[in-house]
Each structure stands twice: as structure tokens, then as C-alpha cells.
Design a protein around this motif. Structure first.
Motif, PDB file in Angstrom:
ATOM      1  N   ALA A  66       0.850  -1.182   0.000  1.00  0.00           N
ATOM      2  CA  ALA A  66       0.000   0.000   0.000  1.00  0.00           C
ATOM      3  C   ALA A  66       0.892   1.240   0.000  1.00  0.00           C
ATOM      4  N   GLN A  67       0.390   2.338  -0.579  1.00  0.00           N
ATOM      5  CA  GLN A  67       1.181   3.548  -0.718  1.00  0.00           C
ATOM      6  C   GLN A  67       0.477   4.736  -0.066  1.00  0.00           C
ATOM      7  N   VAL A  68       1.255   5.722   0.358  1.00  0.00           N
ATOM      8  CA  VAL A  68       0.708   6.989   0.845  1.00  0.00           C
ATOM      9  C   VAL A  68       0.358   7.845  -0.368  1.00  0.00           C
ATOM     10  N   GLY A  69      -0.859   8.408  -0.375  1.00  0.00           N
ATOM     11  CA  GLY A  69      -1.292   9.223  -1.500  1.00  0.00           C
ATOM     12  C   GLY A  69      -2.118  10.406  -1.051  1.00  0.00           C
ATOM     13  N   GLN A  70      -2.728  11.095  -2.010  1.00  0.00           N
ATOM     14  CA  GLN A  70      -3.600  12.227  -1.744  1.00  0.00           C
ATOM     15  C   GLN A  70      -4.807  12.150  -2.666  1.00  0.00           C
ATOM     16  N   VAL A  71      -5.968  12.594  -2.159  1.00  0.00           N
ATOM     17  CA  VAL A  71      -7.206  12.588  -2.937  1.00  0.00           C
ATOM     18  C   VAL A  71      -7.938  13.900  -2.693  1.00  0.00           C
ATOM     19  N   SER A  72      -8.583  14.412  -3.731  1.00  0.00           N
ATOM     20  CA  SER A  72      -9.372  15.633  -3.603  1.00  0.00           C
ATOM     21  C   SER A  72     -10.717  15.333  -2.959  1.00  0.00           C
ATOM     22  N   PHE A  73     -11.053  16.098  -1.929  1.00  0.00           N
ATOM     23  CA  PHE A  73     -12.362  16.081  -1.298  1.00  0.00           C
ATOM     24  C   PHE A  73     -13.006  17.449  -1.541  1.00  0.00           C
ATOM     25  N   ASN A  99     -13.547  19.873   0.273  1.00  0.00           N
ATOM     26  CA  ASN A  99     -12.973  21.035   0.946  1.00  0.00           C
ATOM     27  C   ASN A  99     -11.458  21.122   0.843  1.00  0.00           C
ATOM     28  N   ALA A 100     -10.782  20.085   0.349  1.00  0.00           N
ATOM     29  CA  ALA A 100      -9.320  20.120   0.324  1.00  0.00           C
ATOM     30  C   ALA A 100      -8.790  18.814  -0.241  1.00  0.00           C
ATOM     31  N   ILE A 101      -7.470  18.781  -0.370  1.00  0.00           N
ATOM     32  CA  ILE A 101      -6.778  17.529  -0.673  1.00  0.00           C
ATOM     33  C   ILE A 101      -6.414  16.879   0.657  1.00  0.00           C
ATOM     34  N   HIS A 102      -6.766  15.606   0.816  1.00  0.00           N
ATOM     35  CA  HIS A 102      -6.473  14.910   2.066  1.00  0.00           C
ATOM     36  C   HIS A 102      -5.580  13.699   1.808  1.00  0.00           C
ATOM     37  N   PRO A 103      -4.720  13.357   2.781  1.00  0.00           N
ATOM     38  CA  PRO A 103      -3.914  12.142   2.653  1.00  0.00           C
ATOM     39  C   PRO A 103      -4.805  10.898   2.643  1.00  0.00           C
ATOM     40  N   VAL A 104      -4.377   9.878   1.925  1.00  0.00           N
ATOM     41  CA  VAL A 104      -5.065   8.590   1.880  1.00  0.00           C
ATOM     42  C   VAL A 104      -4.016   7.489   1.856  1.00  0.00           C
ATOM     43  N   VAL A 105      -4.462   6.264   2.139  1.00  0.00           N
ATOM     44  CA  VAL A 105      -3.647   5.076   1.896  1.00  0.00           C
ATOM     45  C   VAL A 105      -4.210   4.428   0.643  1.00  0.00           C
ATOM     46  N   THR A 106      -3.351   4.246  -0.353  1.00  0.00           N
ATOM     47  CA  THR A 106      -3.773   3.773  -1.671  1.00  0.00           C
ATOM     48  C   THR A 106      -3.494   2.284  -1.818  1.00  0.00           C
ATOM     49  N   PHE A 107      -4.509   1.553  -2.309  1.00  0.00           N
ATOM     50  CA  PHE A 107      -4.424   0.102  -2.501  1.00  0.00           C
ATOM     51  C   PHE A 107      -4.541  -0.185  -4.008  1.00  0.00           C
ATOM     52  N   ASP A 108      -3.649  -1.051  -4.519  1.00  0.00           N
ATOM     53  CA  ASP A 108      -3.536  -1.246  -5.960  1.00  0.00           C
ATOM     54  C   ASP A 108      -4.221  -2.502  -6.470  1.00  0.00           C
ATOM     55  N   GLY A 109      -5.004  -3.188  -5.627  1.00  0.00           N
ATOM     56  CA  GLY A 109      -5.674  -4.409  -6.064  1.00  0.00           C
ATOM     57  C   GLY A 109      -4.914  -5.668  -5.733  1.00  0.00           C
ATOM     58  N   ALA A 110      -3.773  -5.543  -5.069  1.00  0.00           N
ATOM     59  CA  ALA A 110      -2.977  -6.719  -4.684  1.00  0.00           C
ATOM     60  C   ALA A 110      -2.315  -6.478  -3.331  1.00  0.00           C
ATOM     61  N   THR A 111      -3.059  -5.853  -2.413  1.00  0.00           N
ATOM     62  CA  THR A 111      -2.469  -5.381  -1.170  1.00  0.00           C
ATOM     63  C   THR A 111      -3.378  -5.687   0.010  1.00  0.00           C
ATOM     64  N   ALA A 112      -2.788  -5.952   1.167  1.00  0.00           N
ATOM     65  CA  ALA A 112      -3.566  -6.164   2.388  1.00  0.00           C
ATOM     66  C   ALA A 112      -2.754  -5.711   3.593  1.00  0.00           C
ATOM     67  N   LEU A 113      -3.445  -5.133   4.586  1.00  0.00           N
ATOM     68  CA  LEU A 113      -2.875  -4.832   5.890  1.00  0.00           C
ATOM     69  C   LEU A 113      -3.594  -5.697   6.920  1.00  0.00           C
ATOM     70  N   SER A 114      -2.859  -6.216   7.868  1.00  0.00           N
ATOM     71  CA  SER A 114      -3.410  -7.113   8.883  1.00  0.00           C
ATOM     72  C   SER A 114      -3.477  -6.393  10.229  1.00  0.00           C
ATOM     73  N   VAL A 115      -4.631  -6.492  10.913  1.00  0.00           N
ATOM     74  CA  VAL A 115      -4.892  -5.761  12.152  1.00  0.00           C
ATOM     75  C   VAL A 115      -4.600  -6.635  13.369  1.00  0.00           C
ATOM     76  N   ASP A 116      -3.953  -6.029  14.378  1.00  0.00           N
ATOM     77  CA  ASP A 116      -3.635  -6.743  15.620  1.00  0.00           C
ATOM     78  C   ASP A 116      -4.888  -7.038  16.443  1.00  0.00           C
ATOM     79  N   HIS A 117      -4.788  -8.082  17.282  1.00  0.00           N
ATOM     80  CA  HIS A 117      -5.823  -8.419  18.271  1.00  0.00           C
ATOM     81  C   HIS A 117      -7.203  -8.509  17.631  1.00  0.00           C
ATOM     82  N   SER A 118      -7.285  -9.309  16.557  1.00  0.00           N
ATOM     83  CA  SER A 118      -8.529  -9.393  15.796  1.00  0.00           C
ATOM     84  C   SER A 118      -9.698  -9.931  16.600  1.00  0.00           C
ATOM     85  N   THR A 119      -9.432 -10.773  17.592  1.00  0.00           N
ATOM     86  CA  THR A 119     -10.543 -11.367  18.341  1.00  0.00           C
ATOM     87  C   THR A 119     -11.387 -10.314  19.065  1.00  0.00           C
ATOM     88  N   ASP A 120     -10.842  -9.120  19.280  1.00  0.00           N
ATOM     89  CA  ASP A 120     -11.622  -8.055  19.923  1.00  0.00           C
ATOM     90  C   ASP A 120     -12.794  -7.607  19.062  1.00  0.00           C
TER      91      ASP A 120
END
Length: 835
Positions: free
Chosen positions: A496-503, A505-526
Motif C-alpha cells: 500500500a502507498q501513501v497518496g492524496q485525494v481531492s475532497f 474542501n481540500a486535498i487529504h492524505p489517503v492510503v492507496t491500494f492497488d488491487g494486490a495489497t492487504a494490511l493485517s490488524v492486531d488483536h482481531s478477536t476483539d
């Protein structure tokens, strides 16, 4: 066909750069498999059906027909016809002793051709483990696949350029893997892609086979093409690759004789600081030695078949050529002229974004790399409404290694900014020491942004806070929820990459996913909740189906329908009832248009889906969610190992349990204020700059533009008879205009009407700005060996004229174009550019 042959030769000769060549056998150290179609092939009596392909390595790992009937035939290569094994798409071999190929360091070399209209093919595979073949989605594109086990799964390296094989043309394909070192793929000796192999070890579950021409011994991903030779090693090194590729090159691709330059280096005109590479293609008897020259002076260390300049400076302009030597002779290439267009344009501000959660920091992003010493000097900045600037922190960049000390952005520490303001910058210099007085609007939402409630908050991921990334991609996205167990999201699959997108009211930072990416979250059982509400600010490529924003599968997931591209799905798994997917047609998202998506599940209670404040789905839940098969919470995919991976951007995610109506209103107010409350300030012009070519102008606006109005060419006019024929969006605040030629001489003015920002605020009528980046024409004369080279940067209507005397008479040089080559004369000769 000439194009194919030329392409193959260019790539093949790139291998020559590795050093000494010989027709000796390849190295035997660590050699596990050596199959060559010119020896050790057994066919059925009276047929061309191959039954056994004998291994020439010391280990004797023979290949026996396992599926279909591979055929012995021949194939024309650049230096002769050679035997090959033909695969029809329904045949293949199984190799003896497959467990000898359970490797954590492996190198594979294949000489083969393919039917480039066919995808999903394998030359050689030890699956599940590794496979070298053709992409599952793009016919002719090389894939180098490794299986890294749970939770990482399949990692397929499929370079978008330099790894496509033309139909029926033989290529040399190399794949290497060294655990925790590097994974790379080469095509005809040219590096097509490489990455740090930090994905864990290759996993070889079960009893995999080692197969040729298919993925596994019973068929699957069968090759349609021919293989001449395969070598597999249990080691990887530059020396080994040089020796093996030199052997294969000498055998199949190069002809004997004195050196001959088959593709000349080409003249180039580039902007200052741009990268430059000169290439040549060579044929003849090995080995070769190379030496590049600039203006007839040898360049130290430039002894490969190509020569690259990482960042071209004005002093790099000149004439480049290569000398090639072998045991039978010597030759020079033609000269290629490098013209450098000096950078005379000062930097402009792309955006000035306020941190809405504290109102005391502004991120200023520049249009090009700037000197950090000037960019972090707070004396170079001022903000109206009496705002005080107390600090300027540089944001390091890793995308331009050659200029690693230069930066694109700084973060200003300010007194609280509560009304829309203007930042003025002076004295910030680019790499060429250009600077000017520039301004940008700091947008502030109409509604005050109040942080979301913290009670029962499980997850809070903000793209403008605590996203950790390097030059490869995002490796950690820290949870800001304050939950007892922090639920940070970490690298799992892809990058995943750091990017920017127009909203609005402004341009805001986003995390960009290219169709072959995943992030895994800690303590999923919660996240095994019976009462769950999630809020997602994101966009998606709405031409694709089966995408996921966030999921705890098999339990719940929020994403895009498997069958209806762009339509939201809110999936839950009610206990004992299977999958329940809510996919209301009214939930169709715009293409890459940011939306606020909310999904709520309660048992007993209802399941609801809301888009941009409008409820599009509501139903009573028949049972609680069954989490017995849930494997982990993932961002951007269905599971930590990938699957239904997102092609889009995520700005923020919040997940709660037991949300009250008041909390729900507070969260939605926070997100709409931060991202969707439009600014009432009109859009303005920041700059207009002519490009290196005389027929394009880049226009930068003060705010994100409405695409429809900004790409309407009739909204732009340039004086002195220049016509605007096209307008293309190149960034949220920038538009590229296609124009008739704009040449040095008069001062040009751009007039803009009818362009709106995202919130619908229109630009002031007849807004004007002077078009910059127009330099006077230059004429350069250089003596190159026995010829005179005349180059110039001006476009039509300028033309080259000559005279025997400075006082004339002057006459046009017929059909002259830059560079113009002529012979020296005994008497004086003068040249000029004239309109």
C-alpha cells in the motif's frame, strides 16, 4: 516482424554488460537441473512425441512426460535453428526428485517462446512453492511466483514494463529468489523488476511436484509455446547469472564476427534533472568490451552496453557515442546528441493543508524538489489574519534518491487557524536556485471539526496520522482508538502507498491500494462483536467487482459486490445460515469519488447500510454473527493473505461497538466536517507554465477542481493567436492544456472562465495569468570528429539560416531540423535562427 527482432536484440545485448563471455558450459556448482532440447531427448518410435527429457546436471533429475504429448521440433534463433520442445497447451513433464527443489535460494533460466495471446502459463513450477511463467491476467507478460505460506500466501512478481514477450519470439527469462535478500526477474538480461524478499520463506506444503510446461503434474496453466533450454540452481549470485546468461546468449542469440552496432544510441532532449539512458545493441563474436565517450572524451567507468545519468545537469549536454571491441575488430557507434532544457521555472505550491484536528499545523507541498535550508526557514513564510509561524519541519522524500537531501513538503507549526487563510512564500529555492513569491489558500471547513467520541471505540485509522511508510510502501498504520488492545494495521501482502485525494474542501492524505495489497490488524478477536458499527471514508475503482475495504472473515466485511462493479456489499455470516450479503443497487459508488460509508449490525436488531448520509439498505437480522471461522481483521482485502483486494483509497476508518444515536451523529458530524463540508472561497489561478514542448501548458489552481469544467478546453484562451485544443487533468489542482506552438517573443496571457472547484465555487470572470517557462531560442554549434553539429531548442516558426558574412545575405537551410550535421569549410560560415 522487424520490430520484434529489433526488440529482442536490444534486450539480448543488454546482457553483454555483465563482462567476459564464452561458449563454455554453464557453471556446474549448485546445478540441480539442466534440460537442453539438443541432447537427451527420447521420442516414441516413428513420432515426435517426447517421452523423456534427460537431465544433464550431475543429479540426473530427468523429466518424464506426465500429461499430453510434448513435441520435439526446431526453432529459428538469431544465429541459427535449434531443437525445441513444443507445448500445445495440454502437455507437460514431471521431474524426478522434486524434494531436491524445496529451496530458499533458487535461480531459474529459461530460453523459450510463447503465444502472447494466452495468459496463465508456466515454463517450470514446483507448486505450491515457486513458478516461472506467464501472468494469469496479461498474455505474454512474465510472472515469477513464490508461495510464502499463511498468512502471506501467493506473491506474484509481474512487471508492467520490460517483461512482455512478443508472439513466437524466443526470449531468455531469469528468475532469482534469496530469502530476506532479493527477488528479481530478468528478460533477455534486462532487469524487469526486483524487490526485497522480506516476505518470509518459500513454503512447500504437501507433496508438490517439479513440472515443466505446466503448474502441476495433472495439468493446469499449461504452456502454449516452445522451450529450448532450462537450468535451475540452488544458489543466486551476479557471477552465476553472468556466466549462465552469457552461455545461453552465445549459444542462441549472437552471431560470430567483428563487432557490429545493430541499434544506435538515440539523440535526446530532456529537462534539467531528468534521468537519461543511452542504449546500444551489438552483435558479433564474444567477448565484447565497451567504452562510452562524451564529446570524444572517454567517460570513466562507463564500460557497459548502456550509459545512464541519474539526474541530467546542464553540463551533461553534449555528444555521446560507444566504442565496441572484440577479438576480431573494433567499431564506433554514431553520436547521439543530448540537449538539456535548463530549469528556469520557480517552484509553486500545490497545496497548503491544515490539520483539522488541532488547527496548528499546515502541510505545504511544492510542485518540485526544493532546498530544505530555504524551505525550513520560517522567515520565508507568512500567513494572513495575524497567524504566527513558529517552526518549519521538512518531510523527507525517498522517491528521488539522487536528490535525497531535497524535499517536496514542509509542516509549518502555527498559531490556531480558524478561518480560511492565505500562506505567502518567498525565497524557497528549487534545485536550480529558482524562487519567486507564491501563494496558496489554506482551506478551513465551514463546520468546526470535533474529534469523534471515544466510548466503545475499537479502531481508528486516519491517513493523516501515524501512517509509517518507506520507499517500498506502508508497513504500519497505527490505531488511534485508545482501545485497551491497540489494533494497529501492519504490512501483510503487496505494498500500500501513501497518496492524496481531492475532497470537497481540500486535498487529504489517503492510503492507496492497488488491487494486490492487504494490511493485517492486531488483536482481531476483539472484533467478535454482536453489535458493530463501522464508518469508512474511501473511494474505489468502480469498474471492478469483488473489492474489500475492511473485513473480519468469515464473520463480516464491507466492500464491493462480487458481481456488480461499484455496488457496495455489507457481508455478515449469521450463525447456521451461511453468508448474507446486502448489495442495494442504490449504493453504487462513483469512480474514484470519495464517499462516507456506514454499516451497522445489531443482534437482536437490524443491519443497515448508509452512503453519504442516505440509508440505502435496512433489514432485520435473523441470528448473531458466526465468528467460528474468522481468521483476522484486514484492511484492503478479505483476509490477511489477500483476496478481493481493494483497488482504491482509504482516508479514514472508525469501528465501534454499541453506538448510541448521539454517538452516531457525532461520528458522522466529525467525518463530514473534516472531509465533505465545502469551502465557500472561489478558486484562483496559481501558475501557468509552458512545458519543454511548445504545445503544452500546465495550469495550477489554488483548490481542487471540478473535472468536467476544468477539462473543457473552451474555458481557456491564450492571446497572440494561440489556440487551446485540449485540457487534461493531471492532479487534483493541475490541468495540462494542449495548444498550438508557443514560442519565444511576446508575453502570453492565459484567460480562464467557467472553471469550478469541487464545491461548485466558480473562478472569477476573465481570470488571467502570464504563461511562464518560455525561454529565448538557443543555437549551439559543436565540432564532432570531422563534422559540425548544429542544435537548437526553438520550435516552428523558427528556421535555420546560413550566410558567408554576418551582414548577409541570409538564406534558409533547406529541410534543416535539429540536430543538423554539416561538413567544415575552408571559409567562414555563419548560422542563425529566424522567424
Amino acid at each position: 516482424m522487424k520490430t520484434h527482432v529489433k526488440f529482442a536484440l536490444i534486450l539480448v545485448t543488454a546482457v553483454i554488460a555483465f563482462g567476459a563471455f564464452s561458449r563454455a558450459d554453464p557453471p556446474s556448482n549448485d546445478l540441480l537441473l539442466w534440460l537442453s532440447a539438443d541432447s537427451g531427448v527420447t521420442v516414441s518410435a516413428g513420432t515426435s512425441n517426447v517421452t523423456v527429457w534427460a537431465d544433464k546436471s550431475p543429479l540426473g533429475n530427468n523429466a518424464t512426460t506426465s500429461f499430453g504429448t510434448p513435441q520435439l521440433g526446431s526453432k529459428a534463433f538469431p544465429n541459427g535453428n535449434f531443437p525445441v520442445i513444443g507445448f500445445s497447451g495440454g502437455s507437460g513433464f514431471a521431474v524426478d526428485n522434486p524434494r531436491q527443489f524445496d529451496l530458499q535460494t533458487v535461480s531459474i533460466y529459461v530460453v523459450a517462446d510463447v503465444n502472447s495471446a494466452v495468459a496463465s502459463e508456466c515454463f517450470v513450477a514446483h507448486w505450491n512453492g515457486f513458478a516461472l511463467g506467464i501472468s494469469d491476467g496479461v498474455g505474454g507478460r512474465v510472472k515469477w511466483v513464490t508461495y510464502n505460506g499463511s498468512p502471506l500466501g501467493v506473491n506474484s512478481m509481474e512487471p508492467a514494463s520490460g517483461a512482455d514477450m512478443s508472439n513466437g519470439v524466443p526470449y531468455l527469462v531469469t528468475g532469482t529468489f534469496e530469502q530476506n535478500v532479493e527477488k528479481s526477474v530478468y528478460v533477455n538480461g534486462l532487469l524487469a523488476s526486483t524487490a526485497t524478499a522480506n516476505l518470509g520463506s518459500i513454503t512447500y506444503p504437501g507433496n508438490p511436484n517439479m513440472d515443466i510446461g505446466m503448474l502441476f503434474s495433472t495439468g493446469g496453466q499449461n504452456l502454449v509455446g516452445h522451450i529450448a533450454e532450462i537450468l535451475v540452481y540452488s544458489s543466486a549470485s551476479a557471477a552465476q547469472r553472468s556466466a549462465v546468461e552469457n552461455y545461453l546468449n552465445a549459444k542462441y542469440f549472437l552471431k560470430s564476427g567483428p563487432p557490429k552496432v545493430t541499434s544506435q544510441p538515440a539523440s535526446q532532449q530532456v529537462a534539467e534533472f531528468a534521468p537519461v539512458t543511452f542504449n546500444a545493441a551489438v552483435d558479433g563474436t564474444l567477448p565484447f568490451t565497451f567504452q562510452w565517450f562524451k564529446d570524444n572524451v572517454s567517460i570513466p567507468g562507463a564500460t557497459n552496453v548502456s550509459y545512464s545519468i541519474s539526474s541530467a545537469l546542464t553540463g551533461d549536454a553534449g555528444s555521446y557515442s560507444i566504442a565496441v571491441t572484440n577479438s576480431l575488430g573494433y567499431t564506433n557507434s554514431q553520436s547521439a546528441v543530448l540537449t538539456i532544457i535548463a530549469d528556469t521555472n520557480p517552484p509553486v505550491i500545490l497545496s497548503a493543508l491544515l490539520n483539522y484536528t488541532n488547527n496548528t499545523s499546515v502541510t505545504v507541498s511544492f510542485s518540485e524538489l526544493v532546498d530544505p535550508a530555504t524551505a525550513t526557514n520560517i522567515a520565508n513564510y507568512s500567513i494572513d489574519h495575524s497567524a504566527i509561524i513558529s517552526g518549519a519541519i521538512p518531510i523527507p522524500q525517498t522517491t528521488n534518491v539522487y536528490w535525497s537531501n531535497y524535499i517536496n513538503s514542509v509542516i509549518l507549526t502555527t498559531s490556531p487557524i480558524t478561518t480560511q487563510s492565505v500562506v505567502t512564500v518567498s525565497g524557497v529555492m528549487d534545485r536550480a536556485a529558482n524562487s519567486s513569491v507564491i501563494q496558496a489558500t489554506i482551506p478551513v471547513p465551514l463546520t468546526t471539526v470535533t474529534p469523534p467520541p471515544s466510548d466503545n471505540r475499537l479502531l481508528w485509522l486516519e491517513a493523516d496520522t501515524a501512517v509509517l511508510a518507506d520507499d517500498v510502501g506502508v508497513y504500519e498504520w497505527d490505531d488511534q482508538s485508545g482501545a485497551a488492545n491497540e489494533h494497529g494495521a501492519f504490512f501483510s501482502v503487496g505494498n500500500a502507498q501513501v497518496g492524496q485525494v481531492s475532497f470537497p474542501n481540500a486535498i487529504h492524505p489517503v492510503v492507496t491500494f492497488d488491487g494486490a495489497t492487504a494490511l493485517s490488524v492486531d488483536h482481531s478477536t476483539d472484533f467478535k462483536a454482536t453489535n458493530l458499527t463501522m464508518y469508512i471514508v474511501a473511494d474505489v475503482d468502480n469498474t471492478t467487482a469483488s473489492r474489500i475495504f475492511v473485513a473480519y472473515w468469515a464473520g463480516w466485511g464491507m466492500g464491493i459486490s462480487d458481481g456488480l462493479p461499484g455496488v457496495l456489499k455489507f457481508i455478515t455470516v449469521p450463525a447456521g445460515l451461511g453468508i448474507d450479503s446486502m448489495e442495494p443497487p442504490a449504493s453504487h459508488l462513483g469512480n474514484r469519488v470519495p464517499s462516507l460509508i456506514m454499516g451497522s449490525f445489531a443482534y437482536p436488531g437490524n443491519k443497515t447500510l448508509t452512503v453519504d448520509g442516505v440509508q440505502v439498505g435496512n433489514k432485520t437480522n435473523p441470528a448473531t454473527i458466526d465468528y467460528s471461522g474468522a481468521g483476522g481483521v484486514s484492511i484492503g482485502s478479505l483476509g490477511p493473505s489477500g483476496g478481493q483486494s481493494l483497488k482504491g483509497d482509504i482516508a479514514e476508518i472508525l469501528i465501534y461497538t454499541n453506538v448510541s444515536p448521539a454517538q452516531d451523529a457525532a461520528v458522522q458530524s466529525y467525518l463530514t466536517s473534516k472531509y465533505f463540508s465545502p469551502s465557500a472561497n472561489p478558486i484562483g489561478l496559481v501558475s501557468a507554465t509552458r512545458g519543454a514542448q511548445s504545445t503544452n501548458v500546465t495550469v495550477v489552481f489554488s483548490q481542487s477542481v471540478n473535472t468536467t469544467t476544468a477539462t473543457n478546453a473552451s474555458n481557456y484562451a491564450i492571446d497572440h493567436g494561440v489556440t487551446v485544443s485540449g485540457a487534461r487533468l493531471v492532479s487534483p489542482t493541475s490541468v495540462a492544456l494542449t495548444t498550438s506552438p508557443i514560442n519565444a517573443g511576446p508575453t502570453y496571457t492565459l484567460t480562464v472562465n467557467g472553471v469550478n472547484d469541487w464545491a461548485g465555487n466558480g473562478i472569477a470572470a476573465n481570470s488571467q495569468i502570464v504563461v511562464g517557462g518560455i525561454s529565448a531560442p538557443q543555437l549551439d554549434v559543436t565540432l564532432l570528429g570531422g563534422s559540425v553539429s548544429i542544435t537548437w531548442t526553438a520550435q516552428a516558426p523558427y528556421k535555420l539560416q546560413s550566410a558567408d558574412n554576418l551582414n548577409g545575405p541570409w538564406s534558409d537551410v533547406p529541410s534543416a531540423s535539429s540536430p543538423y550535421m554539416t561538413n567544415p569549410t575552408q571559409s567562414a560560415k555563419f548560422y542563425r535562427l529566424s522567424q
